[in-house]
Design a protein around this motif. Structure first.
Motif, PDB file in Angstrom:
ATOM      1  N   LEU A  11       0.795  -1.037   0.244  1.00  0.00           N
ATOM      2  CA  LEU A  11       0.124  -0.054  -0.063  1.00  0.00           C
ATOM      3  C   LEU A  11       0.783   0.964   0.005  1.00  0.00           C
ATOM      4  O   LEU A  11       0.878   2.109  -0.444  1.00  0.00           O
ATOM      5  CB  LEU A  11      -1.177   0.217   0.807  1.00  0.00           C
ATOM      6  CG  LEU A  11      -1.898  -1.178   1.229  1.00  0.00           C
ATOM      7  CD1 LEU A  11      -2.471  -1.277   2.360  1.00  0.00           C
ATOM      8  CD2 LEU A  11      -2.995  -0.484   0.247  1.00  0.00           C
ATOM      9  N   LEU A  12       1.987   0.885   0.737  1.00  0.00           N
ATOM     10  CA  LEU A  12       3.170   1.990   0.448  1.00  0.00           C
ATOM     11  C   LEU A  12       3.429   2.760  -0.713  1.00  0.00           C
ATOM     12  O   LEU A  12       3.618   3.420  -1.106  1.00  0.00           O
ATOM     13  CB  LEU A  12       3.941   2.610   1.688  1.00  0.00           C
ATOM     14  CG  LEU A  12       3.843   2.657   3.266  1.00  0.00           C
ATOM     15  CD1 LEU A  12       4.856   2.412   4.114  1.00  0.00           C
ATOM     16  CD2 LEU A  12       3.419   3.682   2.859  1.00  0.00           C
TER      17      LEU A  12
ATOM     18  N   LEU B 194       2.305   1.736  -3.585  1.00  0.00           N
ATOM     19  CA  LEU B 194       1.325   2.181  -4.271  1.00  0.00           C
ATOM     20  C   LEU B 194       1.099   3.814  -4.109  1.00  0.00           C
ATOM     21  O   LEU B 194       1.060   4.897  -4.915  1.00  0.00           O
ATOM     22  CB  LEU B 194       0.142   1.354  -4.684  1.00  0.00           C
ATOM     23  CG  LEU B 194       0.259  -0.144  -5.075  1.00  0.00           C
ATOM     24  CD1 LEU B 194      -1.180  -0.699  -4.591  1.00  0.00           C
ATOM     25  CD2 LEU B 194       0.690  -0.391  -6.741  1.00  0.00           C
ATOM     26  N   ARG B 195       1.225   3.656  -2.811  1.00  0.00           N
ATOM     27  CA  ARG B 195       0.816   5.286  -2.150  1.00  0.00           C
ATOM     28  C   ARG B 195       1.833   6.150  -2.619  1.00  0.00           C
ATOM     29  O   ARG B 195       1.583   7.236  -3.224  1.00  0.00           O
ATOM     30  CB  ARG B 195       0.738   5.497  -1.015  1.00  0.00           C
ATOM     31  CG  ARG B 195      -0.375   7.043   0.035  1.00  0.00           C
ATOM     32  CD  ARG B 195      -1.372   7.242  -0.632  1.00  0.00           C
ATOM     33  NE  ARG B 195      -1.346   8.378  -0.141  1.00  0.00           N
ATOM     34  CZ  ARG B 195      -1.556   9.972  -0.390  1.00  0.00           C
ATOM     35  NH1 ARG B 195      -1.708   9.510  -2.193  1.00  0.00           N
ATOM     36  NH2 ARG B 195      -1.840  11.241   0.144  1.00  0.00           N
ATOM     37  N   PHE B 196       2.966   6.411  -2.158  1.00  0.00           N
ATOM     38  CA  PHE B 196       4.086   6.929  -3.195  1.00  0.00           C
ATOM     39  C   PHE B 196       4.573   6.076  -4.262  1.00  0.00           C
ATOM     40  O   PHE B 196       5.709   5.280  -3.815  1.00  0.00           O
ATOM     41  CB  PHE B 196       5.573   7.106  -1.590  1.00  0.00           C
ATOM     42  CG  PHE B 196       4.908   6.938  -0.355  1.00  0.00           C
ATOM     43  CD1 PHE B 196       4.293   8.981  -0.641  1.00  0.00           C
ATOM     44  CD2 PHE B 196       4.024   6.975   0.819  1.00  0.00           C
ATOM     45  CE1 PHE B 196       3.271   9.611   0.160  1.00  0.00           C
ATOM     46  CE2 PHE B 196       3.220   7.523   1.764  1.00  0.00           C
ATOM     47  CZ  PHE B 196       3.112   9.066   1.638  1.00  0.00           C
TER      48      PHE B 196
END
Length: 70
Positions: A28-29, A31-33
């Motif tokens: 998730l991190l 994909l977020r950054f």
């Protein structure tokens, strides 16, 4: 002995859940950054190249048997 086996299985289960949670959180991190995703892909690529280089160096290295035959 049964209690010890139960505790071992419990700790293994908790460790597997924690590892799965960390894996999901890191995805998730990434994909977020997007720069983090680029850094991870680049690090994996560099590690792959280093492992291939080490494998070729080990396979081409002379052994003590071949050195003693000369």
């Amino acid at each position: 002995m049964t209690l010890l086996r139960f505790l071992l299985c419990l700790f293994i289960f908790i460790g597997a859940l924690a590892a799965a949670g960390v894996l999901v959180l890191s995805i998730l991190l990434m994909l977020r950054f997007p720069p983090l995703l680029i850094a991870v892909v680049l690090a994996c690529w560099i590690l792959n190249r280093l492992l291939k280089l080490l494998h070729t160096l080990r396979s081409n290295a002379p052994t003590s048997d071949s050195a003693s035959q000369r």
